[in-house]
Enzyme design. Structure first.
Site, mmCIF file in Angstrom:
data_model
loop_
_atom_site.group_PDB
_atom_site.id
_atom_site.type_symbol
_atom_site.label_atom_id
_atom_site.label_comp_id
_atom_site.label_asym_id
_atom_site.label_seq_id
_atom_site.Cartn_x
_atom_site.Cartn_y
_atom_site.Cartn_z
ATOM 1 N N ASP A 16 0.857 -1.182 0.000
ATOM 2 C CA ASP A 16 0.000 0.000 0.000
ATOM 3 C C ASP A 16 0.894 1.233 0.000
ATOM 4 O O ASP A 16 2.112 1.122 -0.140
ATOM 5 C CB ASP A 16 -0.983 -0.017 1.178
ATOM 6 C CG ASP A 16 -0.302 -0.165 2.527
ATOM 7 O OD1 ASP A 16 0.743 0.484 2.743
ATOM 8 O OD2 ASP A 16 -0.819 -0.911 3.382
ATOM 9 N N LYS A 45 -5.083 1.948 -0.084
ATOM 10 C CA LYS A 45 -6.406 2.474 0.249
ATOM 11 C C LYS A 45 -6.280 3.986 0.362
ATOM 12 O O LYS A 45 -5.986 4.529 1.421
ATOM 13 C CB LYS A 45 -6.908 1.854 1.551
ATOM 14 C CG LYS A 45 -7.101 0.346 1.455
ATOM 15 C CD LYS A 45 -7.490 -0.251 2.789
ATOM 16 C CE LYS A 45 -7.634 -1.767 2.670
ATOM 17 N NZ LYS A 45 -7.949 -2.392 3.966
ATOM 18 N N MET A 95 -4.535 7.805 12.286
ATOM 19 C CA MET A 95 -5.567 8.001 11.262
ATOM 20 C C MET A 95 -6.669 8.950 11.725
ATOM 21 O O MET A 95 -7.855 8.718 11.489
ATOM 22 C CB MET A 95 -6.188 6.656 10.854
ATOM 23 C CG MET A 95 -5.171 5.648 10.335
ATOM 24 S SD MET A 95 -5.843 3.999 10.091
ATOM 25 C CE MET A 95 -6.044 3.427 11.789
#
Length: 254
Positions: free
Chosen positions: A38, A60, A175
């Site tokens: 990723d 993502k 996040m």
């Protein structure tokens, strides 16, 4: 485990500085037949992947998931069943909010041999590069790691904001950019002092690292004005005040 299958390595690449890769991670990346990666390992590490390996982007990105988590799980199983040695390359540590546990469970169910290769988590590395020790004898004897972005399908939050607001140590939030204001308001709602120091470290340990400091009252507005974007780590607690001393040292090192 089926001896005819390949092996999957769930590899943590650390926070982004390629020199923080473990020796084992580096060896596995260099010898991999398939790398499912990723964006979180960072450009320098992604550019170092061997040309001869099959490289599959499973990133993502905001509003654009190349593959769902279920598709990633199925993909690493499929490649191992083809007899390939697979590196599932993740930022930070695979088991620290990296969904490595879900991937490992799928591999067990499929009878695939696998190994977890821990990585340095951005929860300690990003603050450290910003001159913020997550624990400090004078400021915090405890630290807790939480996610600022939970599974959206959950009916109720798994975070106990009331107890988190009372927590006397350092809070490190993964996040949490999109929900920064909401998270800071939750801490204030349950009694955390608005003057409690807070900081956001963007792209920690990388050449384009940025640091935004303030307190839980104003950090969301400061982050908005600065155009803060993920990946970023939020730190809340008195340890952030040490940045005034140690943060300048990083400038001198650079």
């Amino acid at each position: 485990m089926n001896s005819g299958h390949g092996k999957v390595y769930l590899v943590g690449s650390g926070p982004g500085d390629p020199e923080l890769l473990t020796i084992k991670a580096r060896k596995l990346i260099d010898s991999a037949e398939v790398i499912v990666y990723d964006q979180l390992p960072g450009e320098a590490i992604l550019q170092s992947m061997p040309e001869e390996a099959e490289k599959i982007d499973a990133g993502k990105y905001a509003g654009n998931h190349k593959l769902t988590q279920t598709e990633i799980n199925d993909l690493i199983v499929k490649k191992a069943e083809e007899g390939k040695n697979v590196v599932r390359l993740k930022g930070g540590d695979p088991y620290m909010f990296g969904r490595g546990g879900e991937e490992a469970e799928k591999l067990v169910q499929a009878g695939i041999d696998f190994e977890v290769v821990p990585g340095i988590t951005s929860a300690i590395a990003a603050p450290a590069y910003a001159g913020i020790p997550v624990t400090h004898r004078d400021h915090a004897s405890m630290v807790t790691f939480i996610t600022g972005h939970e599974d959206p399908t959950k009916k109720e939050t798994g975070l106990d904001w009331e107890n988190l607001a009372r927590f006397p140590g350092t809070l490190v939030i993964f996040m949490g950019v999109k929900r920064l204001e909401e998270n800071m308001n939750a801490l204030k709602k349950y009694g955390k002092q608005p003057s409690t120091p807070a900081a956001i470290v963007e792209k920690g340990t990388r050449p384009d690292q940025r640091i935004t400091t303030g307190n839980i009252e104003n950090i969301a507005e400061k982050a908005k004005k600065a155009g803060v974007k993920a990946p970023a780590i939020t730190i809340v607690g008195d340890v952030v005040s040490v940045h005034d001393i140690l943060g300048m040292q990083k400038v001198l090192w650079g």
